[in-house]
Design a protein around this motif. Structure first.
Motif, PDB file in Angstrom:
ATOM      1  N   HIS A 129       0.840  -1.196   0.000  1.00  0.00           N
ATOM      2  CA  HIS A 129       0.000   0.000   0.000  1.00  0.00           C
ATOM      3  C   HIS A 129       0.874   1.244   0.000  1.00  0.00           C
ATOM      4  O   HIS A 129       1.682   1.457   0.911  1.00  0.00           O
ATOM      5  CB  HIS A 129      -0.904   0.021   1.238  1.00  0.00           C
ATOM      6  N   ALA A 130       0.703   2.092  -1.002  1.00  0.00           N
ATOM      7  CA  ALA A 130       1.481   3.325  -1.088  1.00  0.00           C
ATOM      8  C   ALA A 130       1.120   4.279   0.041  1.00  0.00           C
ATOM      9  O   ALA A 130       0.101   4.131   0.712  1.00  0.00           O
ATOM     10  CB  ALA A 130       1.237   3.993  -2.442  1.00  0.00           C
ATOM     11  N   VAL A 131       1.972   5.279   0.242  1.00  0.00           N
ATOM     12  CA  VAL A 131       1.839   6.272   1.314  1.00  0.00           C
ATOM     13  C   VAL A 131       1.811   5.565   2.667  1.00  0.00           C
ATOM     14  O   VAL A 131       0.968   5.814   3.524  1.00  0.00           O
ATOM     15  CB  VAL A 131       0.627   7.199   1.103  1.00  0.00           C
ATOM     16  N   PHE A 132       2.739   4.610   2.822  1.00  0.00           N
ATOM     17  CA  PHE A 132       3.084   4.015   4.110  1.00  0.00           C
ATOM     18  C   PHE A 132       1.956   3.209   4.754  1.00  0.00           C
ATOM     19  O   PHE A 132       1.876   3.120   5.975  1.00  0.00           O
ATOM     20  CB  PHE A 132       3.580   5.099   5.078  1.00  0.00           C
ATOM     21  N   ASP A 133       1.076   2.629   3.935  1.00  0.00           N
ATOM     22  CA  ASP A 133      -0.053   1.853   4.462  1.00  0.00           C
ATOM     23  C   ASP A 133      -0.759   2.644   5.571  1.00  0.00           C
ATOM     24  O   ASP A 133      -0.958   2.168   6.680  1.00  0.00           O
ATOM     25  CB  ASP A 133       0.426   0.499   5.000  1.00  0.00           C
ATOM     26  N   SER A 134      -1.160   3.858   5.249  1.00  0.00           N
ATOM     27  CA  SER A 134      -1.651   4.792   6.257  1.00  0.00           C
ATOM     28  C   SER A 134      -3.111   5.155   6.024  1.00  0.00           C
ATOM     29  O   SER A 134      -3.774   4.645   5.122  1.00  0.00           O
ATOM     30  CB  SER A 134      -0.808   6.073   6.209  1.00  0.00           C
ATOM     31  N   ALA A 135      -3.597   6.090   6.832  1.00  0.00           N
ATOM     32  CA  ALA A 135      -4.953   6.614   6.671  1.00  0.00           C
ATOM     33  C   ALA A 135      -5.092   7.463   5.422  1.00  0.00           C
ATOM     34  O   ALA A 135      -6.199   7.902   5.097  1.00  0.00           O
ATOM     35  CB  ALA A 135      -5.331   7.450   7.898  1.00  0.00           C
ATOM     36  N   PHE A 136      -3.983   7.675   4.692  1.00  0.00           N
ATOM     37  CA  PHE A 136      -4.004   8.490   3.483  1.00  0.00           C
ATOM     38  C   PHE A 136      -3.694   7.672   2.228  1.00  0.00           C
ATOM     39  O   PHE A 136      -3.530   8.239   1.140  1.00  0.00           O
ATOM     40  CB  PHE A 136      -2.996   9.637   3.614  1.00  0.00           C
ATOM     41  N   SER A 137      -3.580   6.356   2.353  1.00  0.00           N
ATOM     42  CA  SER A 137      -3.289   5.498   1.215  1.00  0.00           C
ATOM     43  C   SER A 137      -4.379   5.635   0.149  1.00  0.00           C
ATOM     44  O   SER A 137      -5.533   5.967   0.468  1.00  0.00           O
ATOM     45  CB  SER A 137      -3.147   4.045   1.663  1.00  0.00           C
TER      46      SER A 137
END
Length: 345
Positions: A129-137
């Motif tokens: 998951h791009a953007v660090f597998d975060s709440a913003f992926s």
């Protein structure tokens, strides 16, 4: 003299026993300042931008205890107790150890865990998951959720064989009353992974037959997930594919919907810029089928950057723009901008 020698012997044996076991306090505190706007058709009166402090941008804020004891003969006893919390308010999230609470044993055979743990499917979820597998992926606002850490679970993890490893988990359905809040049928999951050199590939399957309402009969969430990464050195390429069938009203984010089938595709890249800065970007596309009535197409784009101030502290910024379009209905749009701080201990 004999008493002194005996006391020294007792102290020595106690010290040896203590050296063979350990308990570690650990955690993450992650808070970001974000601005989010959800709207149905740009420019309408229901488009409201909300600015707020939010906990858990790159990582969910949490604290926990983990430990192990050497039992001899290559065996170890292990445990984890982990709680999630809202760092912006200090409020606990649900049960006292809502994220993990398990005990188990490990050795040359692998590892066995009993309790509340993440499923074998969830083990591979964020690897690509791009953007660090975060709440913003990129897929956060356009794909369904799933049962990631059910209660009453038995889980087995294999050792690694030439880069190959796997896991299987089963959460017992202990509430046979089939209440709306119960877990009447259980959750089963399995994964297989390969990691060697620059290559990573993972595939997982999860079947969730609960919770279901008293009137429901035989319906289940069937979730197949495949992801892969390749590290070129100058960048790590990320890709994943997800297929969900017979979903029971799962959802995630402002644009969540209930559907019978969904496919999600993601691509992205993590690009290191120097020793401390990583820039990550990705795109996600989803197609959901609503019992043959109206299909929903979702698209999400995200970009973020993380800068390490030390081994434990980083600052980050991220942008996510997502859009869901349903045949014959208004578009749903969501945009999020954020800047935050993440500290691990």
């Amino acid at each position: 003299m004999k008493k002194s020698l005996i006391a020294l012997a007792v102290l020595a044996s106690t010290g040896a026993a203590m050296a063979q076991s350990s308990v570690t306090l650990y955690g993450i505190v992650d808070v970001n300042l974000q601005s989010q706007k959800d709207e149905i058709n740009a420019g309408t009166s229901n488009a409201v931008r909300q600015t707020s402090l939010s906990s858990g941008g790159v990582s969910t804020s949490r604290w926990g205890l983990k430990g192990s004891e050497d039992l001899g003969g290559g065996l170890k006893a292990n445990f984890v107790l982990e709680n999630g919390f809202d760092a912006s308010t200090g409020a606990a999230a649900g049960a006292q150890f809502n994220r993990q609470s398990w005990v188990g044993v490990s050795g040359g055979f692998g590892e066995l865990r009993l309790g509340n743990d993440y499923t074998a499917r969830d083990d591979i979820n964020g690897a690509a998951h791009a953007v660090f597998d975060s709440a913003f992926s990129p897929s956060v606002f356009i794909e369904s959720g799933y049962n990631s850490n059910p209660n009453n679970q038995i889980k087995y993890l294999t050792p690694s064989f030439s880069g190959f490893s796997g896991a299987v988990s089963y959460a017992l359905g202990e509430n046979k009353a089939k209440s709306a809040s119960g877990n009447a049928e259980g959750v089963a999951a399995v994964n297989v992974q390969y990691a060697a050199g620059p290559v990573y590939v993972g595939i997982a399957y999860q079947e969730d037959k609960g919770p279901v309402a008293a009137s429901a009969t035989g319906k289940a969430n069937k979730d197949t997930f495949l992801n892969a990464t390749y590290d070129l050195g100058v960048a790590k390429i990320l890709a994943s594919y997800r297929d969900v069938k017979n979903t029971l009203a799962n959802g995630s984010g402002a644009n969540s919907v209930s559907f019978d089938k969904q496919r999600v595709y993601q691509i992205g890249a993590d690009v290191p810029v120097g020793a401390a800065l990583v820039v990550s970007a990705g795109y996600a596309h989803s197609k959901s089928e609503l019992a043959g009535i109206n299909d929903v197409t979702g698209n999400g784009f995200a970009i973020g950057a993380s800068y390490s101030l030390s081994k434990r502290t980083s600052i980050y910024t991220a942008l996510n723009y997502s859009k869901a379009k349903q045949d014959g209905s208004d578009d749903l749009k969501s945009s999020v901008y954020a800047v935050g701080v993440r500290h691990a201990f």
